[in-house]
Design a protein around this motif. Structure first.
Motif, PDB file in Angstrom:
ATOM      1  N   GLN A 365      10.865   1.312  13.900  1.00 20.26           N
ATOM      2  CA  GLN A 365      10.102   0.081  14.059  1.00 20.26           C
ATOM      3  C   GLN A 365      10.311  -0.846  12.860  1.00 20.26           C
ATOM      4  O   GLN A 365      10.447  -2.067  13.023  1.00 20.26           O
ATOM      5  CB  GLN A 365       8.621   0.398  14.246  1.00 20.26           C
ATOM      6  CG  GLN A 365       8.285   1.117  15.549  1.00 20.26           C
ATOM      7  CD  GLN A 365       8.542   0.266  16.778  1.00 20.26           C
ATOM      8  OE1 GLN A 365       9.682   0.158  17.260  1.00 20.26           O
ATOM      9  NE2 GLN A 365       7.508  -0.337  17.307  1.00 20.26           N
ATOM     10  N   ALA A 366      10.326  -0.291  11.648  1.00 31.32           N
ATOM     11  CA  ALA A 366      10.497  -1.108  10.445  1.00 31.32           C
ATOM     12  C   ALA A 366      11.858  -1.811  10.442  1.00 31.32           C
ATOM     13  O   ALA A 366      11.989  -2.923   9.907  1.00 31.32           O
ATOM     14  CB  ALA A 366      10.344  -0.239   9.202  1.00 31.32           C
ATOM     15  N   GLU A 367      12.854  -1.181  11.048  1.00 30.11           N
ATOM     16  CA  GLU A 367      14.189  -1.785  11.108  1.00 30.11           C
ATOM     17  C   GLU A 367      14.214  -3.059  11.952  1.00 30.11           C
ATOM     18  O   GLU A 367      15.136  -3.869  11.839  1.00 30.11           O
ATOM     19  CB  GLU A 367      15.192  -0.774  11.669  1.00 30.11           C
ATOM     20  CG  GLU A 367      15.461   0.405  10.733  1.00 30.11           C
ATOM     21  CD  GLU A 367      16.219   1.530  11.413  1.00 30.11           C
ATOM     22  OE1 GLU A 367      16.548   1.379  12.628  1.00 30.11           O
ATOM     23  OE2 GLU A 367      16.468   2.569  10.767  1.00 30.11           O
ATOM     24  N   LYS A 368      13.199  -3.260  12.772  1.00 26.97           N
ATOM     25  CA  LYS A 368      13.155  -4.439  13.640  1.00 26.97           C
ATOM     26  C   LYS A 368      12.554  -5.673  12.944  1.00 26.97           C
ATOM     27  O   LYS A 368      12.631  -6.777  13.494  1.00 26.97           O
ATOM     28  CB  LYS A 368      12.352  -4.126  14.912  1.00 26.97           C
ATOM     29  CG  LYS A 368      13.048  -3.135  15.844  1.00 26.97           C
ATOM     30  CD  LYS A 368      12.237  -2.935  17.112  1.00 26.97           C
ATOM     31  CE  LYS A 368      13.014  -2.153  18.146  1.00 26.97           C
ATOM     32  NZ  LYS A 368      13.325  -0.779  17.738  1.00 26.97           N
ATOM     33  N   VAL A 369      11.953  -5.473  11.801  1.00 21.62           N
ATOM     34  CA  VAL A 369      11.372  -6.606  11.077  1.00 21.62           C
ATOM     35  C   VAL A 369      12.484  -7.590  10.719  1.00 21.62           C
ATOM     36  O   VAL A 369      13.523  -7.213  10.181  1.00 21.62           O
ATOM     37  CB  VAL A 369      10.629  -6.134   9.822  1.00 21.62           C
ATOM     38  CG1 VAL A 369      10.149  -7.338   8.996  1.00 21.62           C
ATOM     39  CG2 VAL A 369       9.444  -5.250  10.200  1.00 21.62           C
TER      40      VAL A 369
END
Length: 433
Positions: A365-369
């Motif tokens: 999920q953090a990679e989508k920021v």
């Protein structure tokens, strides 16, 4: 108690939900007011569509029947009917143990309920549904039954052999639903990759999905419940080339240890499974994989479980669910294996597995920021609009939260959203101007 009102309560999976929607349409065509999963059912007639898959689901269904049987005895409802998987599987037991139910129906004869009420099917509504989901998405059931006969699974006992719906019938249903405003389709089956083999001996899922995508008004198609053995690779081309087919695949793998896979009668190996995942990632860049895994299957050792953990670390599934094995009667494992993994060990393994997945999910999920995603809005909750990207199926997957207060967003509409933050599960974003 409201005269002329029917309350339908659906337990279990989205395949049951489709059956409830078919029945709801017929009730409405016969002049009834029909409510689905109302928080406070007030109809004179209650219909419970049950689940009979695993112990927890069966217990929930039985408790719901007992609750409304008591309501009937107190005069709060006048008639109570039960349908679905539980009554398909345990008809005689239920009739004996809970006689307050006016009549039990199985998974395939539930339209007989209309005759029980002195009504009949309205021909112009046969095969049509009154959808209970938000108006912009719907579930699309393309087959019933399963031919796989995994050792732990009771589905073939309940539903029988795989039976594909004719392609033209499915496509006509898609057109009808588009005409009602549906834009997003969750394609479901016990095993959708088997679709078509019983019709003409060929895998037909890729062709079906491609023809669905060609229908004007279809925006997203998302695929659920695939099987790893003999996976139809043509489906990956369709997913890669057609922007209407979400880069998302729900494929239950259950385990990775070869001894456990063999005991499960999965007819697939660790090597084949890993190679399949590599192909998914290579053929469809950015694909999000959802899987389901099982812990505590009879004979599972600590080494088998550690192998499963290592596999999850390697595969980095974007979405994952897991459950502990529970013995089911009339299944191969129930009749041939001893349930030899203690419950406390099952629960400990399940906790460890889900903790690992939570870490992986947070990282993904953090990679989508910073990315921009196309998002469909489902609803507003408090200070946020809540939506989903192509990588998120309703009810089970993370969501995209957009703070309200600025631009008014419409339910069922698409927006380009820049992701600004994340947590273990959900994303936060702003609509691009």
């Amino acid at each position: 108690m409201k005269k002329g009102q029917v309350d339908i309560i659906t337990m279990g999976c989205s395949k049951n939900l489709v059956d409830s929607e078919l029945l709801k349409k017929q009730f409405e065509a016969n002049g009834f007011t029909c409510k689905h999963d109302a928080p406070n059912p007030q109809g004179e007639i209650v219909v419970i569509n049950t689940c009979g898959f695993i112990a927890d689901a069966k217990e929930e269904s039985i408790n719901t029947i007992l609750e409304f049987a008591e309501a009937k005895e107190k005069g709060k409802i006048s008639r109570l009917y039960v349908m679905g998987c539980l009554s398909q599987r345990y008809l005689q037991d239920l009739k004996r143990e809970i006689p307050q139910v006016d009549r039990y129906f199985g998974k395939f004869d539930y339209m007989e309920l209309l005759k029980e009420l002195g009504k009949k099917e309205v021909a112009t509504c046969v095969g049509k549904r009154s959808i209970t989901t938000p108006g912009h998405y719907a579930y699309l059931k393309i087959s019933e039954g399963c031919d796989r006969h995994c050792a732990y699974c009771a589905i073939p006992v309940i539903t029988g052999r795989h039976k594909s719906r004719p392609k033209d019938e499915i496509l006509n249903e898609v057109r009808d639903l588009v005409g009602m405003g549906v834009k997003e389709f969750q394609v479901i089956a016990q095993e959708l990759t088997y679709y078509g083999l019983d019709l003409d001996g060929k895998h037909g899922i890729a062709e079906l999905v491609e023809e669905m995508a060609a229908i004007e008004g279809v925006e997203w198609i998302r695929l659920h419940y695939a099987y790893p053995m003999q996976f139809p690779m043509e489906l990956l081309r369709v997913m890669r080339e057609n922007p209407k087919v979400c880069r998302y695949l729900d494929i239950a793998l259950q385990h990775i240890s070869d001894p456990i896979l063999k005991r499960m009668r999965r007819h697939v190996t660790k090597k084949e499974t890993e190679e399949l995942i590599r192909k998914f990632r290579a053929e469809v860049p950015g694909i999000h994989l959802r899987t389901t895994l099982m812990v505590g299957f009879p004979g599972e050792t600590e080494a088998d479980f550690e192998e499963l953990l290592e596999f999850v670390r390697w595969a980095r599934f974007e979405r994952m669910g897991a459950f502990a094995y529970s013995e089911e009667e009339d299944t191969y494992s129930g009749e041939n294996y001893k349930d030899d993994v203690p419950q406390r060990v099952k629960e400990e393994r399940l906790s460890r597995l889900m903790a690992l997945q939570q870490e992986i999910s947070a990282e993904i999920q953090a990679e989508k920021v910073g990315q921009q995603l196309r998002v469909i809005i489902d609803r507003r909750e408090g200070d946020y609009y809540v939506g989903r990207s192509e990588f998120c199926s309703p009810e089970v997957d993370p969501e995209v939260l957009i703070r309200a207060g600025g631009r008014r967003l419409r339910r069922g509409c698409f927006y380009n959203v820049r992701i600004t933050d994340s947590d273990e599960f959900d994303l936060y974003g702003e609509v691009e101007k």
